[in-house]
Design an enzyme around this catalytic site. Structure first.
Site, PDB file in Angstrom:
ATOM      1  N   SER A 140       0.752  -1.143   0.154  1.00 24.33           N
ATOM      2  CA  SER A 140       0.007  -0.079   0.021  1.00 24.33           C
ATOM      3  C   SER A 140       0.904   1.379   0.132  1.00 24.33           C
ATOM      4  O   SER A 140       1.958   1.342   0.572  1.00 24.33           O
ATOM      5  CB  SER A 140      -0.984   0.131   1.256  1.00 24.33           C
ATOM      6  OG  SER A 140      -1.517   1.119   1.234  1.00 24.33           O
ATOM      7  N   TYR A 153      -1.224  -0.387   9.911  1.00 19.57           N
ATOM      8  CA  TYR A 153      -1.399  -0.690   8.580  1.00 19.57           C
ATOM      9  C   TYR A 153       0.082  -0.520   7.441  1.00 19.57           C
ATOM     10  O   TYR A 153       0.421  -1.272   6.871  1.00 19.57           O
ATOM     11  CB  TYR A 153      -2.482   0.145   7.908  1.00 19.57           C
ATOM     12  CG  TYR A 153      -3.059  -0.330   6.338  1.00 19.57           C
ATOM     13  CD1 TYR A 153      -3.669  -1.334   6.089  1.00 19.57           C
ATOM     14  CD2 TYR A 153      -2.682   0.553   5.375  1.00 19.57           C
ATOM     15  CE1 TYR A 153      -4.154  -1.876   5.100  1.00 19.57           C
ATOM     16  CE2 TYR A 153      -3.235   0.047   4.252  1.00 19.57           C
ATOM     17  CZ  TYR A 153      -3.854  -0.890   4.115  1.00 19.57           C
ATOM     18  OH  TYR A 153      -4.145  -1.257   2.672  1.00 19.57           O
ATOM     19  N   LYS A 157       2.160  -3.294   5.871  1.00 15.69           N
ATOM     20  CA  LYS A 157       2.447  -3.171   4.134  1.00 15.69           C
ATOM     21  C   LYS A 157       3.839  -2.931   3.699  1.00 15.69           C
ATOM     22  O   LYS A 157       4.273  -3.499   2.746  1.00 15.69           O
ATOM     23  CB  LYS A 157       1.479  -1.864   3.594  1.00 15.69           C
ATOM     24  CG  LYS A 157       0.016  -2.158   3.787  1.00 15.69           C
ATOM     25  CD  LYS A 157      -0.471  -3.650   3.352  1.00 15.69           C
ATOM     26  CE  LYS A 157      -1.770  -3.721   2.986  1.00 15.69           C
ATOM     27  NZ  LYS A 157      -2.137  -4.936   2.479  1.00 15.69           N
TER      28      LYS A 157
END
Length: 302
Positions: A140, A153, A157
């Site tokens: 991401s 997150y 990622k």
């Protein structure tokens, strides 16, 4: 149909981006095992079959080694091969780092990073045995470049990029090619975060075509493909040429003074492996620091 005869597993495919991936791969001729928790996987598998494709649903968690081993077993019993893994399953637990609990940090890392590793580990033996495999890990922009409120997150990622780098090296001799896809899409995970005109552009179906070059016979390896709204870009982890400073009591001050030169991206490279860094550093040191620090009259201290 460039994937005719291939077998693909897509995790987190009961809706959103994973569903779009599964449908797209099926349209390209792949037989697809649709994985998710709940009954979403069965619904997507039924969609594929209604369109004339071949699909199988498997309900299980990517964080469970037992579930993923069973998933691979089911796929092999049905089709006797697994050619493609798209590790897409994920969750969000957004909050600023100051307000985020370690429990929520761990939960996100567990699904995205550990879950992807479990899935890759589950398909790795059969891909090695057949001498063929294509794995796509989902990274991401939050990991590549950062994003407020997504420390968990983003960390997971970016860690997937590191996993991709090493798996691609280890899989090379068995023609297992490993890449990352960094999608931008409006899904249930982003509900309430995007204005309607933007959501209309960021449909998952405009990301999934980016999978094709990453999973065919002619796929690259160690690529980071970014995709959103029908636009596709490449991201790279690069290494600048840097500057030899040497050691000694003043080395830290010299590094600070030469920061702009060290950061200069002219002639930067994309290393083929982590050893490229040490090779560059040792070569510069053995050269005796011929390149002097332009920001100080002092030569490098050896």
């Amino acid at each position: 149909m460039m994937l005719s005869g291939r077998v693909a597993i897509v995790t987190g495919a009961g809706g959103g981006l994973g569903r779009a991936h599964a449908l797209y791969l099926a349209r390209e001729g792949a037989r697809v095992l649709v994985n998710d928790l709940g009954n979403g996987a069965a619904a997507v598998a039924a969609e594929i079959e209604a369109l004339g494709g071949e699909a199988l649903a498997f309900e299980g968690s990517v964080t469970s080694e037992t579930d993923m081993a069973e998933m691979v077993h089911v796929a092999l019993m049905r089709w006797d091969r697994i050619d493609i893994l798209v590790a897409n399953a994920g969750i969000l637990r957004d909050a600023s780092f100051a307000k985020m609990s370690i429990e929520d940090f761990r939960a996100v890392v567990d699904v995205h990073l550990i879950g992807s590793a479990i899935c890759a580990k589950a398909v790795w033996p059969t891909m090695r045995e057949r001498g063929y495999g294509r794995i796509v890990l989902t990274t991401s922009s939050s990991g590549l470049f950062g994003n407020f409120g997504q420390s968990n997150y983003g960390a997971a990622k970016m860690a997937l990029v590191g996993l991709m780098q090493t798996l691609s090296i280890e899989g090379m001799k068995n023609d297992i090619r490993v890449n990352c896809l960094a999608p931008t899409a409006a899904t249930a995970m982003t509900e309430g975060l995007l204005p309607e005109p933007v959501k209309a552009l960021l449909v998952p179906e405009r990301v999934s075509p980016g999978l094709l070059p990453l999973v065919t016979e002619y796929a690259p390896t160690r690529a980071i493909l970014c995709a959103g709204a029908g636009h596709f870009e490449r991201a790279y982890v690069t290494l600048t040429k840097g500057l030899f400073i040497g050691g000694g009591d003043h080395a830290g001050a010299l590094v600070a003074a030469a920061w702009d030169t060290i950061s200069d991206r002219t002639g930067e490279t994309v290393p083929s492996a982590g050893g490229a860094q040490v090779q560059q550093e040792v070569a510069a040191a053995m050269d005796g620091g011929v390149r002097r620090n332009p920001n100080t009259s002092q030569p490098p201290i050896t």
